[in-house]
Design a protein around this motif. Structure first.
Motif, PDB file in Angstrom:
ATOM      1  N   PRO A   5      -1.467   1.096  11.008  1.00  0.00           N
ATOM      2  CA  PRO A   5      -0.283   0.277  11.501  1.00  0.00           C
ATOM      3  C   PRO A   5       0.995   1.117  11.510  1.00  0.00           C
ATOM      4  CG  PRO A   5      -1.748  -0.905  10.257  1.00  0.00           C
ATOM      5  CD  PRO A   5      -2.264   0.456   9.960  1.00  0.00           C
ATOM      6  N   PRO A   6       1.817   1.018  12.094  1.00  0.00           N
ATOM      7  CA  PRO A   6       2.960   1.447  12.175  1.00  0.00           C
ATOM      8  C   PRO A   6       4.036   1.712  10.752  1.00  0.00           C
ATOM      9  CG  PRO A   6       3.287  -0.318  13.612  1.00  0.00           C
ATOM     10  CD  PRO A   6       1.962  -0.286  13.109  1.00  0.00           C
ATOM     11  N   GLN A   7       3.736   0.590  10.050  1.00  0.00           N
ATOM     12  CA  GLN A   7       4.429   0.458   8.787  1.00  0.00           C
ATOM     13  C   GLN A   7       3.816   1.578   7.863  1.00  0.00           C
ATOM     14  OE1 GLN A   7       3.244  -2.172  10.129  1.00  0.00           O
ATOM     15  NE2 GLN A   7       5.115  -3.755  10.416  1.00  0.00           N
ATOM     16  N   ILE A   8       2.471   1.713   7.656  1.00  0.00           N
ATOM     17  CA  ILE A   8       1.653   2.420   6.690  1.00  0.00           C
ATOM     18  C   ILE A   8       1.935   3.835   7.109  1.00  0.00           C
ATOM     19  CG2 ILE A   8      -0.519   3.070   6.059  1.00  0.00           C
ATOM     20  CD1 ILE A   8      -1.517   0.209   6.180  1.00  0.00           C
ATOM     21  N   ALA A   9       1.834   4.013   8.578  1.00  0.00           N
ATOM     22  CA  ALA A   9       2.226   5.520   9.208  1.00  0.00           C
ATOM     23  C   ALA A   9       3.518   6.035   8.676  1.00  0.00           C
ATOM     24  CB  ALA A   9       1.975   5.545  10.583  1.00  0.00           C
ATOM     25  N   THR A  56       4.153  -1.558  -5.064  1.00  0.00           N
ATOM     26  CA  THR A  56       2.837  -1.411  -4.843  1.00  0.00           C
ATOM     27  C   THR A  56       2.642  -0.871  -3.280  1.00  0.00           C
ATOM     28  OG1 THR A  56       2.356  -3.867  -5.962  1.00  0.00           O
ATOM     29  CG2 THR A  56       0.835  -3.194  -4.426  1.00  0.00           C
ATOM     30  N   ALA A  57       3.369  -0.990  -2.606  1.00  0.00           N
ATOM     31  CA  ALA A  57       3.152  -0.348  -1.271  1.00  0.00           C
ATOM     32  C   ALA A  57       3.315   1.096  -1.475  1.00  0.00           C
ATOM     33  CB  ALA A  57       4.008  -0.688  -0.168  1.00  0.00           C
ATOM     34  N   LEU A  58       4.430   1.433  -2.371  1.00  0.00           N
ATOM     35  CA  LEU A  58       4.733   2.805  -2.659  1.00  0.00           C
ATOM     36  C   LEU A  58       3.499   3.497  -3.404  1.00  0.00           C
ATOM     37  CD1 LEU A  58       6.526   5.354  -2.918  1.00  0.00           C
ATOM     38  CD2 LEU A  58       7.369   4.289  -5.056  1.00  0.00           C
ATOM     39  N   LEU A  59       2.841   2.851  -4.328  1.00  0.00           N
ATOM     40  CA  LEU A  59       1.720   3.380  -5.148  1.00  0.00           C
ATOM     41  C   LEU A  59       0.498   3.633  -3.975  1.00  0.00           C
ATOM     42  CD1 LEU A  59       0.396   4.321  -7.603  1.00  0.00           C
ATOM     43  CD2 LEU A  59      -0.387   1.874  -8.003  1.00  0.00           C
ATOM     44  N   ALA A  60       0.259   2.655  -3.177  1.00  0.00           N
ATOM     45  CA  ALA A  60      -0.889   2.758  -2.376  1.00  0.00           C
ATOM     46  C   ALA A  60      -0.779   4.024  -1.414  1.00  0.00           C
ATOM     47  CB  ALA A  60      -1.190   1.388  -1.415  1.00  0.00           C
ATOM     48  N   TRP A 196      12.018  -0.934   4.884  1.00  0.00           N
ATOM     49  CA  TRP A 196      12.784  -2.171   4.695  1.00  0.00           C
ATOM     50  C   TRP A 196      11.754  -3.161   3.884  1.00  0.00           C
ATOM     51  CZ3 TRP A 196      17.758  -2.575   5.773  1.00  0.00           C
ATOM     52  CH2 TRP A 196      18.274  -1.794   6.675  1.00  0.00           C
ATOM     53  N   ARG A 197      12.145  -4.262   3.060  1.00  0.00           N
ATOM     54  CA  ARG A 197      11.193  -4.843   2.365  1.00  0.00           C
ATOM     55  C   ARG A 197      10.162  -5.627   3.236  1.00  0.00           C
ATOM     56  NH1 ARG A 197      15.945  -7.132  -0.282  1.00  0.00           N
ATOM     57  NH2 ARG A 197      16.572  -5.727  -2.019  1.00  0.00           N
ATOM     58  N   LYS A 198      10.622  -5.976   4.383  1.00  0.00           N
ATOM     59  CA  LYS A 198       9.694  -6.492   5.260  1.00  0.00           C
ATOM     60  C   LYS A 198       8.349  -5.693   5.658  1.00  0.00           C
ATOM     61  CE  LYS A 198      12.313  -5.298   9.557  1.00  0.00           C
ATOM     62  NZ  LYS A 198      13.032  -5.830  10.916  1.00  0.00           N
ATOM     63  N   ILE A 203       2.777  -3.758   4.667  1.00  0.00           N
ATOM     64  CA  ILE A 203       1.927  -2.725   4.111  1.00  0.00           C
ATOM     65  C   ILE A 203       0.813  -3.579   3.290  1.00  0.00           C
ATOM     66  CG2 ILE A 203       1.657  -0.622   2.750  1.00  0.00           C
ATOM     67  CD1 ILE A 203       4.103   0.155   3.940  1.00  0.00           C
ATOM     68  N   CYS A 204       1.465  -4.281   2.206  1.00  0.00           N
ATOM     69  CA  CYS A 204       0.666  -5.025   1.148  1.00  0.00           C
ATOM     70  C   CYS A 204      -0.197  -6.203   1.874  1.00  0.00           C
ATOM     71  CB  CYS A 204       1.449  -5.565   0.159  1.00  0.00           C
ATOM     72  SG  CYS A 204       2.251  -4.333  -0.821  1.00  0.00           S
ATOM     73  N   ASP A 205       0.050  -6.587   2.849  1.00  0.00           N
ATOM     74  CA  ASP A 205      -0.695  -7.700   3.696  1.00  0.00           C
ATOM     75  C   ASP A 205      -1.819  -6.850   4.381  1.00  0.00           C
ATOM     76  OD1 ASP A 205       0.718  -9.834   2.788  1.00  0.00           O
ATOM     77  OD2 ASP A 205       1.957  -9.931   4.610  1.00  0.00           O
ATOM     78  N   GLN A 206      -1.357  -5.862   5.016  1.00  0.00           N
ATOM     79  CA  GLN A 206      -2.359  -4.972   5.803  1.00  0.00           C
ATOM     80  C   GLN A 206      -3.375  -4.470   4.836  1.00  0.00           C
ATOM     81  OE1 GLN A 206       0.410  -2.464   7.495  1.00  0.00           O
ATOM     82  NE2 GLN A 206       1.195  -3.961   9.077  1.00  0.00           N
ATOM     83  N   LEU A 207      -3.152  -4.189   3.799  1.00  0.00           N
ATOM     84  CA  LEU A 207      -4.242  -3.351   3.043  1.00  0.00           C
ATOM     85  C   LEU A 207      -4.582  -4.631   1.776  1.00  0.00           C
ATOM     86  CD1 LEU A 207      -2.256  -0.323   1.905  1.00  0.00           C
ATOM     87  CD2 LEU A 207      -3.911  -0.506   3.532  1.00  0.00           C
ATOM     88  N   ASP A 208      -4.421  -5.767   1.893  1.00  0.00           N
ATOM     89  CA  ASP A 208      -4.611  -6.833   1.127  1.00  0.00           C
ATOM     90  C   ASP A 208      -4.660  -6.686  -0.305  1.00  0.00           C
ATOM     91  OD1 ASP A 208      -5.956  -9.455   0.795  1.00  0.00           O
ATOM     92  OD2 ASP A 208      -8.151  -8.588   0.522  1.00  0.00           O
TER      93      ASP A 208
END
Length: 375
Positions: A5-9, A56-60, A196-198, A203-208
């Motif tokens: 997904p674009p946010q993860i990329a 959490t998104a940063l660590l993943a 951004w925070r959104k 990212i956290c939602d997409q990676l569950d």
């Protein structure tokens, strides 16, 4: 084959760019004596993890990028002990870190002085950064990654504007400072590389991934929370949604200017500095040539004087955590721009600044300082 997904990329691009730049800087640097840089830096990165969406998104993302670069990832969870359930929150974050594949996870409990100057937020921030720095020193980590987002940057600039700050403060949160990296603030070369925070929540939602929402982020008594939940939404309502992006852009523009001015000021400080002489008052810890400073533009002169004030407090044995006030800077500058015999000017760190014999003298007022210190 579809990509992420674009946010993860975008997050991967930001983290990879920050790590590659850090590796390049270390490879190019021949002098590793700067604070936080070690010639034997290990192939390890530290990621500060609170359990919130940003970290959490940063660590993943960091785990994924680090593996591609042959690096190991060490998640460090700082338990500030500010809530009754802080230990369980830290263990919950540990579980998440292990799930995303961190190679090592450390939980460190710190003491936060609730009554310290600057408030509990500043005290917690200081304790957190000190703990991360200590662990990085102990492990030889080449970088410490923090999860600040563009929202944090916009809030920082707005707070600076409210305080009537100068260019350095309005430049906001630095993307990197030594081994401290904040990849989600973007590269600075392309406005689309930040997050951004959104985006971190997406990212956290997409990676569950399980995330924790800090209740302190709803405490309106905390200034930053009030800016986030009241001031910025009001500005967006009046000026449009673009105002947060504009604040971030302001930081980028001013950072470039502030960097150049600070570099020039450091050069002028070195050129104007002289050793205290026998004719100078007892307790003189630093002296600057008035002849060298007077012709400089005020933007440079005042920066040189601020550098000198910090160095003088250190030499006098009383480094101060208080910022030098604008009125103090202008009063010190008047010794160069409008000297009529005035002074001394009191500065933070038990320092008085005088003009005498063609020099600007920084003199410690500490009663135990009976000997002049070399400059």
């Amino acid at each position: 084959m579809t990509g992420p997904p674009p946010q993860i990329a975008r997050a991967r691009t930001a983290v990879r760019a920050a790590l590659l730049q850090r590796l390049t800087d270390l490879a190019d640097r021949t002098d590793h004596a700067l604070h936080g840089d070690q010639a034997d830096a290990s192939a390890r990165i530290i990621v500060g993890l609170s359990g919130g969406a940003d970290s959490t998104a940063l660590l993943a993302t960091a785990v994924w990028c680090a593996r591609k670069l042959g690096l190991s990832t060490h998640a460090v969870i700082i338990d500030h002990g500010l809530a009754d359930d802080s230990a369980s929150v830290a263990e919950r974050a540990r579980t998440t870190a292990e799930r995303v594949g961190a190679d090592q996870v450390t939980v460190r409990r710190v003491q936060v002085d609730r009554d310290a100057p600057g408030g509990v937020e500043q005290s917690a921030r200081t304790a957190r950064l000190d703990a991360l720095d200590e662990i990085a020193d102990a492990t030889g980590a080449l970088a410490v990654l923090l999860g600040h987002t563009l929202d944090d940057q916009a809030e920082q600039v707005l707070l600076g504007l409210a305080r009537g700050s100068g260019a350095r403060s309005l430049a906001g949160i630095p993307r990197e400072r030594g081994r401290i990296l904040r990849p989600f603030l973007g590269t600075g070369r392309d406005e689309t590389t930040g997050l951004w925070r959104k985006d971190t929540r997406a990212i956290c939602d997409q990676l569950d991934l399980d995330i924790w929402d800090d209740p302190m982020n709803e405490d309106q008594d905390l200034l930053r929370v009030a800016v986030r939940t009241a001031a910025l939404p009001q500005l967006q309502e009046v000026l449009g949604e673009h105002v947060t992006s504009a604040l971030v852009r302001t930081a980028d523009l001013l950072r470039d200017d502030a960097d150049v001015l600070d570099d020039l000021a450091a050069e002028e400080f070195t050129a104007a500095r002289r050793h205290p002489s026998a004719e100078d008052p007892d307790g003189t810890v630093l002296a600057l040539s008035a002849t060298a400073l007077a012709p400089l533009a005020r933007a440079l002169r005042t920066r040189v004087l601020k550098l000198a004030a910090v160095e003088a407090a250190r030499l006098g044995g009383h480094p101060s955590d208080k910022s030098i006030l604008r009125r103090q800077v202008l009063a010190a500058d008047s010794l160069l721009s409008a000297y009529r015999g005035q002074g001394p000017i009191p500065l933070p760190g038990r320092i008085d600044v005088h003009r005498s014999n063609g020099a600007i003298l920084f003199v410690t007022t500490h009663p135990a300082a009976t000997q002049r210190r070399p400059s």
